[in-house]
Design a protein around this motif. Structure first.
Motif, PDB file in Angstrom:
ATOM      1  N   UNK A 106       2.878   8.883   4.921  1.00 36.83           N
ATOM      2  CA  UNK A 106       2.965   7.428   4.971  1.00 36.83           C
ATOM      3  C   UNK A 106       3.872   6.970   6.109  1.00 36.83           C
ATOM      4  N   UNK A 107       4.878   7.778   6.448  1.00 31.54           N
ATOM      5  CA  UNK A 107       5.688   7.476   7.623  1.00 31.54           C
ATOM      6  C   UNK A 107       4.834   7.574   8.881  1.00 31.54           C
ATOM      7  N   UNK A 108       3.977   8.586   8.922  1.00 25.00           N
ATOM      8  CA  UNK A 108       3.068   8.727  10.055  1.00 25.00           C
ATOM      9  C   UNK A 108       2.080   7.587  10.136  1.00 25.00           C
ATOM     10  N   UNK A 109       1.628   7.099   8.984  1.00 25.20           N
ATOM     11  CA  UNK A 109       0.707   5.967   8.960  1.00 25.20           C
ATOM     12  C   UNK A 109       1.370   4.708   9.513  1.00 25.20           C
ATOM     13  N   UNK A 110       2.658   4.531   9.208  1.00 21.53           N
ATOM     14  CA  UNK A 110       3.380   3.341   9.651  1.00 21.53           C
ATOM     15  C   UNK A 110       3.809   3.421  11.107  1.00 21.53           C
ATOM     16  N   UNK A 111       3.798   4.632  11.673  1.00 26.93           N
ATOM     17  CA  UNK A 111       4.225   4.802  13.063  1.00 26.93           C
ATOM     18  C   UNK A 111       3.049   4.611  14.005  1.00 26.93           C
ATOM     19  N   UNK A 128       0.831  -1.200   0.000  1.00 24.17           N
ATOM     20  CA  UNK A 128       0.000   0.000   0.000  1.00 24.17           C
ATOM     21  C   UNK A 128       0.867   1.253   0.000  1.00 24.17           C
ATOM     22  N   UNK A 129       1.936   1.240   0.804  1.00 27.87           N
ATOM     23  CA  UNK A 129       2.838   2.388   0.859  1.00 27.87           C
ATOM     24  C   UNK A 129       3.517   2.606  -0.487  1.00 27.87           C
ATOM     25  N   UNK A 130       3.955   1.521  -1.109  1.00 28.59           N
ATOM     26  CA  UNK A 130       4.617   1.601  -2.411  1.00 28.59           C
ATOM     27  C   UNK A 130       3.677   2.215  -3.450  1.00 28.59           C
ATOM     28  N   UNK A 131       2.436   1.747  -3.470  1.00 30.82           N
ATOM     29  CA  UNK A 131       1.449   2.274  -4.417  1.00 30.82           C
ATOM     30  C   UNK A 131       1.159   3.741  -4.127  1.00 30.82           C
ATOM     31  N   UNK A 132       0.986   4.057  -2.835  1.00 32.84           N
ATOM     32  CA  UNK A 132       0.686   5.428  -2.436  1.00 32.84           C
ATOM     33  C   UNK A 132       1.763   6.406  -2.848  1.00 32.84           C
ATOM     34  N   UNK A 133       3.027   5.983  -2.755  1.00 31.75           N
ATOM     35  CA  UNK A 133       4.142   6.848  -3.134  1.00 31.75           C
ATOM     36  C   UNK A 133       4.153   7.097  -4.643  1.00 31.75           C
ATOM     37  N   UNK A 134       3.734   6.097  -5.415  1.00 28.19           N
ATOM     38  CA  UNK A 134       3.766   6.211  -6.874  1.00 28.19           C
ATOM     39  C   UNK A 134       2.570   6.973  -7.455  1.00 28.19           C
ATOM     40  N   UNK A 135       1.469   7.052  -6.721  1.00 26.14           N
ATOM     41  CA  UNK A 135       0.251   7.662  -7.256  1.00 26.14           C
ATOM     42  C   UNK A 135       0.470   9.097  -7.749  1.00 26.14           C
ATOM     43  N   UNK A 136       1.126   9.990  -6.971  1.00 26.53           N
ATOM     44  CA  UNK A 136       1.352  11.347  -7.491  1.00 26.53           C
ATOM     45  C   UNK A 136       2.165  11.370  -8.784  1.00 26.53           C
ATOM     46  N   UNK A 137       3.163  10.486  -8.872  1.00 28.70           N
ATOM     47  CA  UNK A 137       3.979  10.405 -10.078  1.00 28.70           C
ATOM     48  C   UNK A 137       3.139   9.948 -11.268  1.00 28.70           C
ATOM     49  N   UNK A 138       2.205   9.038 -11.014  1.00 28.50           N
ATOM     50  CA  UNK A 138       1.299   8.583 -12.070  1.00 28.50           C
ATOM     51  C   UNK A 138       0.435   9.749 -12.556  1.00 28.50           C
ATOM     52  N   UNK A 139       0.004  10.601 -11.616  1.00 23.49           N
ATOM     53  CA  UNK A 139      -0.778  11.774 -11.995  1.00 23.49           C
ATOM     54  C   UNK A 139      -0.006  12.689 -12.933  1.00 23.49           C
ATOM     55  N   UNK A 140       1.277  12.920 -12.628  1.00 23.20           N
ATOM     56  CA  UNK A 140       2.124  13.745 -13.498  1.00 23.20           C
ATOM     57  C   UNK A 140       2.274  13.098 -14.874  1.00 23.20           C
ATOM     58  N   UNK A 141       2.487  11.792 -14.882  1.00 19.74           N
ATOM     59  CA  UNK A 141       2.679  11.068 -16.141  1.00 19.74           C
ATOM     60  C   UNK A 141       1.428  11.143 -17.016  1.00 19.74           C
TER      61      UNK A 141
END
Length: 245
Positions: free
Chosen positions: A118-123, A1-14
């Motif tokens: 996402x760091x806050x979500x994991x903490x 989920x974290x991996x996907x979440x990090x990539x989502x903004x980049x997908x928006x730019x693409x």
């Protein structure tokens, strides 16, 4: 989920950069203005629910001064991008190159915002829910869509091929996942400063909204479409947080 979440903004730019494959010059104003207004509404709501409120909640040990980290962080975030904007004109670059650099630099705090959330979500010590993190990531992706187009379309107009223009637009958003990952890796170091960093990211995004998105959405013939789109974007983000938070 974290991996996907990090990539989502980049997908928006693409996806935004991909507009260069379909548009001859630029996005029609009738589509661009509502999209910018919607993006602004999403980002304002995301700044409040996903960043500022968690910042204040993490500072409850300060009692009545729990607002202090959020206030300081927000003001620092708002103050960062004007400094960047002052530096950019001093560089001897073409207009298109300045635009690419400006969007790329503005994407850095957004990448940090994603990493921080996402760091806050994991903490276990933070009050950031998976819904908060994903909603913010999606909100930034929505904002990044027109940014990707804004970078790639001028490159096409200057004579570059559609493929090269698309690549430049896409690469302008590559800093976001990079800085998101760096922020995650440094979480053990930055954890004590989380309330300040959350608010800092909110301040940086609010500056982009007020200084860029809203003025762009209001240019030209005045109509209420961008305003209604702002309200819809704000409500969408609010609903996402309340229902899934």
């Amino acid at each position: 989920m974290t991996f996907i979440g990090i990539l989502i903004p980049f997908i928006g730019t693409t996806l935004g950069a991909g507009c260069v494959l379909f548009f001859k010059q630029k996005i029609k104003s009738s589509l661009e203005k509502p999209l910018l207004g919607f993006s602004a509404g999403v980002m304002v709501a995301a700044s409040v629910w996903s960043l500022l409120i968690p910042s204040i909640e993490q500072s409850k040990n300060l009692g009545k001064l729990s607002f202090f980290p959020a206030t300081v962080g927000l003001l620092l975030g708002v103050g960062l991008l004007p400094i960047v904007d002052r530096i950019l004109p001093k560089l001897k670059l073409t207009k298109a190159a300045k635009l690419v650099l400006a969007v790329t630099v503005h994407n850095i705090p957004e990448g940090m915002a994603v990493g921080i959330v996402f760091a806050g979500m994991l903490s276990p010590d933070c009050n950031v829910t998976p819904a908060d993190a994903m909603a913010l990531s999606i909100g930034i992706a929505i904002q990044n869509f027109p940014e990707g187009a804004i970078v790639s379309l001028p490159e096409l107009a200057q004579g570059k091929s559609k493929g090269k223009a698309f690549l430049i637009g896409t690469l302008s958003g590559a800093v976001e996942p990079i800085f998101a990952v760096l922020t995650l890796l440094m979480f053990s170091i930055i954890s004590p400063a989380m309330p300040y960093l959350l608010a800092f990211a909110a301040g940086a995004m609010l500056f982009v909204v007020v200084d860029e998105l809203i003025p762009e959405a209001s240019l030209g013939t005045h109509n209420n479409l961008s305003t209604f789109s702002f309200a819809i974007g704000f409500c969408v983000m609010m609903i996402l947080d309340v229902v899934f938070g």
